[in-house]
Design a protein around this motif. Structure first.
Motif, mmCIF file in Angstrom:
data_model
loop_
_atom_site.group_PDB
_atom_site.id
_atom_site.type_symbol
_atom_site.label_atom_id
_atom_site.label_comp_id
_atom_site.label_asym_id
_atom_site.label_seq_id
_atom_site.Cartn_x
_atom_site.Cartn_y
_atom_site.Cartn_z
ATOM 1 N N PHE A 28 120.200 -25.641 66.484
ATOM 2 C CA PHE A 28 118.474 -25.888 66.995
ATOM 3 C C PHE A 28 117.715 -27.419 66.542
ATOM 4 N N ARG A 29 116.612 -26.551 68.082
ATOM 5 C CA ARG A 29 116.092 -28.396 67.708
ATOM 6 C C ARG A 29 114.509 -27.474 67.726
ATOM 7 N N ASP A 30 113.737 -28.013 66.139
ATOM 8 C CA ASP A 30 112.152 -28.503 66.034
ATOM 9 C C ASP A 30 111.441 -28.720 67.221
ATOM 10 N N LEU A 31 110.370 -28.268 66.908
ATOM 11 C CA LEU A 31 109.093 -28.846 67.775
ATOM 12 C C LEU A 31 108.939 -30.002 68.854
ATOM 13 N N ASP A 32 109.694 -31.568 67.787
ATOM 14 C CA ASP A 32 109.476 -32.284 67.428
ATOM 15 C C ASP A 32 111.010 -33.234 67.767
ATOM 16 N N GLY A 33 111.818 -32.110 68.016
ATOM 17 C CA GLY A 33 113.303 -32.444 68.467
ATOM 18 C C GLY A 33 114.489 -33.092 67.428
ATOM 19 N N ASN A 34 114.218 -32.213 66.329
ATOM 20 C CA ASN A 34 115.031 -33.142 65.261
ATOM 21 C C ASN A 34 115.605 -31.565 65.186
ATOM 22 N N LYS A 35 117.396 -31.662 65.364
ATOM 23 C CA LYS A 35 118.139 -31.343 65.030
ATOM 24 C C LYS A 35 118.597 -30.129 63.606
ATOM 25 N N LEU A 36 118.997 -28.891 63.307
ATOM 26 C CA LEU A 36 119.128 -28.308 62.375
ATOM 27 C C LEU A 36 119.784 -27.677 62.559
ATOM 28 N N CYS A 37 120.616 -27.340 61.742
ATOM 29 C CA CYS A 37 121.904 -26.245 61.872
ATOM 30 C C CYS A 37 121.841 -25.030 60.277
ATOM 31 N N ALA A 38 122.211 -24.050 61.532
ATOM 32 C CA ALA A 38 122.898 -22.764 60.351
ATOM 33 C C ALA A 38 124.560 -22.439 59.933
ATOM 34 N N PHE A 39 124.855 -22.643 58.583
ATOM 35 C CA PHE A 39 125.907 -21.572 58.532
ATOM 36 C C PHE A 39 126.594 -21.099 57.721
ATOM 37 N N LYS A 40 127.230 -20.526 58.398
ATOM 38 C CA LYS A 40 128.635 -20.282 57.059
ATOM 39 C C LYS A 40 130.426 -20.027 57.179
ATOM 40 N N PHE A 41 130.186 -21.203 56.425
ATOM 41 C CA PHE A 41 131.468 -21.020 55.832
ATOM 42 C C PHE A 41 132.560 -19.821 55.206
ATOM 43 N N GLY A 42 133.642 -19.303 55.675
ATOM 44 C CA GLY A 42 134.783 -18.356 55.170
ATOM 45 C C GLY A 42 134.288 -16.985 55.527
#
Length: 123
Positions: free
Chosen positions: A109-123
């Motif tokens: 997802f992107r925040d209000l300013d367009g910065n890209k963030l990620c949530a993840f899980k391996f395994g």
């Protein structure tokens, strides 16, 4: 062994960004740690430290093309919840939650300013 201690994103809308990140970071038990001289805020918790700041050089904040910050979770439900919380707060999806490779579950997802963030899980 070295590890990443903190990460930050820049914002031109700090008051709005702090409202967004106060709620988003609270959803993963990261609390405001201190107010930054730029008008931004740093958050801390078991996940480390994260900040939303005004740029040090005084120029407008810009989105780093190719830059992304990833938050690791223990379950796919936590990944989906973090992504949903960001969208609820006004962020925009940049990739719905799902398996990207065997055992690799990601949401972007992107925040209000367009910065890209990620949530993840391996395994």
């Amino acid at each position: 062994m070295a590890k990443i201690g903190y990460c930050t994103v820049g914002s031109n809308r700090l008051e709005e960004a702090k409202v967004f990140y106060d709620a988003l970071m609270a959803s993963i038990d990261m609390k405001p740690r201190f107010e930054h001289p730029s008008g931004g805020r740093l958050y801390a918790g078991a996940a480390g430290m994260f900040g939303v700041l005004g740029p040090y050089d005084g120029n407008p904040a810009t989105v780093g093309n190719g830059s992304m910050i990833g938050f690791s979770f223990d379950t796919t439900d936590e990944v989906a919840a973090f992504h949903a919380k960001a969208l609820e707060l006004g962020g925009t999806t940049d990739g719905d939650p799902g398996e990207r490779a065997p055992g690799a579950y990601f949401a972007y997802f992107r925040d209000l300013d367009g910065n890209k963030l990620c949530a993840f899980k391996f395994g």
